[in-house]
Scaffold this motif. Structure first.
Motif, mmCIF file in Angstrom:
data_model
loop_
_atom_site.group_PDB
_atom_site.id
_atom_site.type_symbol
_atom_site.label_atom_id
_atom_site.label_comp_id
_atom_site.label_asym_id
_atom_site.label_seq_id
_atom_site.Cartn_x
_atom_site.Cartn_y
_atom_site.Cartn_z
ATOM 1 N N LEU A 91 0.803 -1.222 0.000
ATOM 2 C CA LEU A 91 0.000 0.000 0.000
ATOM 3 C C LEU A 91 0.839 1.277 0.000
ATOM 4 O O LEU A 91 0.281 2.369 -0.093
ATOM 5 C CB LEU A 91 -0.935 0.014 1.214
ATOM 6 C CG LEU A 91 -1.991 -1.086 1.243
ATOM 7 C CD1 LEU A 91 -2.766 -1.041 2.546
ATOM 8 C CD2 LEU A 91 -2.921 -0.982 0.051
ATOM 9 N N HIS A 92 2.170 1.139 0.106
ATOM 10 C CA HIS A 92 3.015 2.320 0.244
ATOM 11 C C HIS A 92 4.101 2.335 -0.824
ATOM 12 O O HIS A 92 4.665 1.298 -1.162
ATOM 13 C CB HIS A 92 3.664 2.352 1.625
ATOM 14 C CG HIS A 92 2.665 2.299 2.736
ATOM 15 N ND1 HIS A 92 1.900 3.382 3.093
ATOM 16 C CD2 HIS A 92 2.279 1.287 3.537
ATOM 17 C CE1 HIS A 92 1.089 3.037 4.081
ATOM 18 N NE2 HIS A 92 1.298 1.768 4.361
ATOM 19 N N ASN A 93 4.398 3.531 -1.313
ATOM 20 C CA ASN A 93 5.498 3.723 -2.247
ATOM 21 C C ASN A 93 6.726 4.175 -1.482
ATOM 22 O O ASN A 93 6.635 5.048 -0.622
ATOM 23 C CB ASN A 93 5.153 4.792 -3.290
ATOM 24 C CG ASN A 93 4.247 4.273 -4.359
ATOM 25 O OD1 ASN A 93 3.919 3.098 -4.413
ATOM 26 N ND2 ASN A 93 3.831 5.157 -5.236
ATOM 27 N N PHE A 94 7.857 3.591 -1.839
ATOM 28 C CA PHE A 94 9.144 3.994 -1.288
ATOM 29 C C PHE A 94 10.092 4.245 -2.447
ATOM 30 O O PHE A 94 9.967 3.650 -3.517
ATOM 31 C CB PHE A 94 9.738 2.905 -0.383
ATOM 32 C CG PHE A 94 8.841 2.489 0.750
ATOM 33 C CD1 PHE A 94 8.340 3.421 1.647
ATOM 34 C CD2 PHE A 94 8.497 1.161 0.919
ATOM 35 C CE1 PHE A 94 7.516 3.037 2.693
ATOM 36 C CE2 PHE A 94 7.677 0.768 1.965
ATOM 37 C CZ PHE A 94 7.186 1.704 2.851
ATOM 38 N N MET A 95 11.054 5.106 -2.209
ATOM 39 C CA MET A 95 12.066 5.396 -3.216
ATOM 40 C C MET A 95 13.145 4.318 -3.163
ATOM 41 O O MET A 95 13.671 4.010 -2.085
ATOM 42 C CB MET A 95 12.696 6.765 -2.980
ATOM 43 C CG MET A 95 11.702 7.922 -3.074
ATOM 44 S SD MET A 95 10.887 8.061 -4.671
ATOM 45 C CE MET A 95 12.225 8.648 -5.677
ATOM 46 N N LEU A 96 13.460 3.767 -4.321
ATOM 47 C CA LEU A 96 14.574 2.832 -4.420
ATOM 48 C C LEU A 96 15.859 3.624 -4.232
ATOM 49 O O LEU A 96 15.981 4.751 -4.744
ATOM 50 C CB LEU A 96 14.553 2.162 -5.794
ATOM 51 C CG LEU A 96 15.474 0.979 -6.006
ATOM 52 C CD1 LEU A 96 15.105 -0.179 -5.086
ATOM 53 C CD2 LEU A 96 15.406 0.527 -7.455
ATOM 54 N N LYS A 97 16.786 3.087 -3.474
ATOM 55 C CA LYS A 97 18.058 3.787 -3.256
ATOM 56 C C LYS A 97 18.728 4.058 -4.608
ATOM 57 O O LYS A 97 18.681 3.220 -5.508
ATOM 58 C CB LYS A 97 18.966 2.969 -2.357
ATOM 59 C CG LYS A 97 18.459 2.937 -0.913
ATOM 60 C CD LYS A 97 19.470 2.293 0.005
ATOM 61 C CE LYS A 97 18.945 2.243 1.415
ATOM 62 N NZ LYS A 97 19.160 3.451 2.171
ATOM 63 N N LYS A 98 19.306 5.213 -4.742
ATOM 64 C CA LYS A 98 19.875 5.649 -6.028
ATOM 65 C C LYS A 98 20.895 4.669 -6.581
ATOM 66 O O LYS A 98 20.951 4.436 -7.785
ATOM 67 C CB LYS A 98 20.482 7.037 -5.888
ATOM 68 C CG LYS A 98 19.433 8.106 -5.793
ATOM 69 C CD LYS A 98 20.018 9.487 -5.766
ATOM 70 C CE LYS A 98 18.822 10.433 -5.684
ATOM 71 N NZ LYS A 98 19.102 11.706 -5.215
ATOM 72 N N ASN A 99 21.708 4.089 -5.712
ATOM 73 C CA ASN A 99 22.738 3.165 -6.183
ATOM 74 C C ASN A 99 22.173 1.794 -6.573
ATOM 75 O O ASN A 99 22.918 0.918 -7.007
ATOM 76 C CB ASN A 99 23.838 3.003 -5.138
ATOM 77 C CG ASN A 99 23.352 2.365 -3.846
ATOM 78 O OD1 ASN A 99 22.165 2.398 -3.527
ATOM 79 N ND2 ASN A 99 24.270 1.781 -3.096
ATOM 80 N N ARG A 100 20.870 1.607 -6.458
ATOM 81 C CA ARG A 100 20.225 0.332 -6.800
ATOM 82 C C ARG A 100 19.351 0.427 -8.052
ATOM 83 O O ARG A 100 18.878 -0.580 -8.555
ATOM 84 C CB ARG A 100 19.336 -0.153 -5.639
ATOM 85 C CG ARG A 100 20.005 -0.226 -4.287
ATOM 86 C CD ARG A 100 20.844 -1.435 -4.150
ATOM 87 N NE ARG A 100 21.203 -1.655 -2.757
ATOM 88 C CZ ARG A 100 21.934 -2.654 -2.366
ATOM 89 N NH1 ARG A 100 22.383 -3.534 -3.218
ATOM 90 N NH2 ARG A 100 22.241 -2.803 -1.095
ATOM 91 N N LYS A 101 19.106 1.638 -8.532
ATOM 92 C CA LYS A 101 18.121 1.850 -9.603
ATOM 93 C C LYS A 101 18.415 1.064 -10.873
ATOM 94 O O LYS A 101 17.510 0.506 -11.480
ATOM 95 C CB LYS A 101 17.992 3.333 -9.934
ATOM 96 C CG LYS A 101 17.228 4.096 -8.887
ATOM 97 C CD LYS A 101 17.034 5.527 -9.292
ATOM 98 C CE LYS A 101 16.249 6.247 -8.205
ATOM 99 N NZ LYS A 101 16.011 7.633 -8.544
ATOM 100 N N ASP A 102 19.669 1.020 -11.283
ATOM 101 C CA ASP A 102 19.974 0.330 -12.537
ATOM 102 C C ASP A 102 19.890 -1.191 -12.415
ATOM 103 O O ASP A 102 19.874 -1.896 -13.415
ATOM 104 C CB ASP A 102 21.349 0.749 -13.060
ATOM 105 C CG ASP A 102 22.481 0.471 -12.090
ATOM 106 O OD1 ASP A 102 22.213 0.260 -10.886
ATOM 107 O OD2 ASP A 102 23.644 0.461 -12.533
ATOM 108 N N ASP A 111 9.429 8.019 -11.432
ATOM 109 C CA ASP A 111 10.024 8.911 -10.439
ATOM 110 C C ASP A 111 11.003 8.200 -9.498
ATOM 111 O O ASP A 111 11.500 8.795 -8.549
ATOM 112 C CB ASP A 111 8.932 9.614 -9.625
ATOM 113 C CG ASP A 111 8.126 8.670 -8.739
ATOM 114 O OD1 ASP A 111 8.343 7.435 -8.794
ATOM 115 O OD2 ASP A 111 7.263 9.177 -7.998
ATOM 116 N N GLY A 112 11.277 6.919 -9.736
ATOM 117 C CA GLY A 112 12.212 6.166 -8.898
ATOM 118 C C GLY A 112 11.572 5.491 -7.706
ATOM 119 O O GLY A 112 12.257 4.889 -6.888
#
Length: 180
Positions: A91-102, A111-112
């Motif tokens: 039910l919740h959105n969290f931002m993926l850590k920047k160093n994990r996005k790729d 939006d990540g």
């Protein structure tokens, strides 16, 4: 009953091999109620492969750009998502850590962010244990998880409905109550 429609039987003890190859229809445990797949009536796939997202969207007749929600081992959640908290119901959105996005293109919103479900052994022991195996072999404690249903249809609730879905969609793997 469906053997005449199955060209080749594939049996493996390795759930990880199946997930790395193609999405897996997963039917296990008691039925779920509500709009989310929480690991009992799901289609699971490799989050590192963009083709996973494409196949899942194709199976479910969704737009090509729609991301797929991740299911993550609870004890690894903070290593992968910023400012996250326990979220067992997606039910919740969290931002993926920047160093994990790729590393995880199949689960990423533009939006990540990701709509995350956390899993622990208490919530779903069998899926949790298979995810531990996936994590040990790949270093990724996350799977793509989408509900086991077609567009505008309720979530599938029986093995017969799941076989029908698999055969209509050309899905290679099915996992039913601990058996593939």
């Amino acid at each position: 009953k469906y053997s005449e429609y199955i060209e080749e039987a594939f049996y493996t003890d390795s759930f990880v091999d199946m997930i790395l190859d193609k999405p897996v229809v997963w039917l296990d445990g008691r039925a779920e109620i509500g709009p989310r797949a929480l690991g009992h009536r799901s289609i699971l796939a490799d989050p590192c492969n963009l083709e996973s997202k494409n196949l899942l969207n194709q199976y479910k007749q969704r737009e090509w750009w729609r991301p797929v929600a991740p299911i993550v081992l609870e004890e690894c959640r903070n290593d992968w998502f910023d400012s996250s908290f326990y979220s067992p119901f997606m039910l919740h959105n969290f931002m993926l850590k920047k160093n994990r996005k790729d590393k995880l293109p199949a689960i990423l919103h533009l939006d990540g962010s990701c709509r995350v479900q956390c899993i622990d052994a208490f919530q779903n022991e069998r899926l949790y244990n298979y995810m531990i195996d996936f994590y040990k072999q790949t270093g990724i404690p996350i799977l793509c998880n989408t509900s086991l249903n077609d567009k505008d249809e309720p979530i599938i609730n029986s093995i017969e409905q799941a076989f029908n879905f698999i055969l209509r969609k050309g899905i290679k793997y099915g996992f039913f109550y601990g058996k593939c």
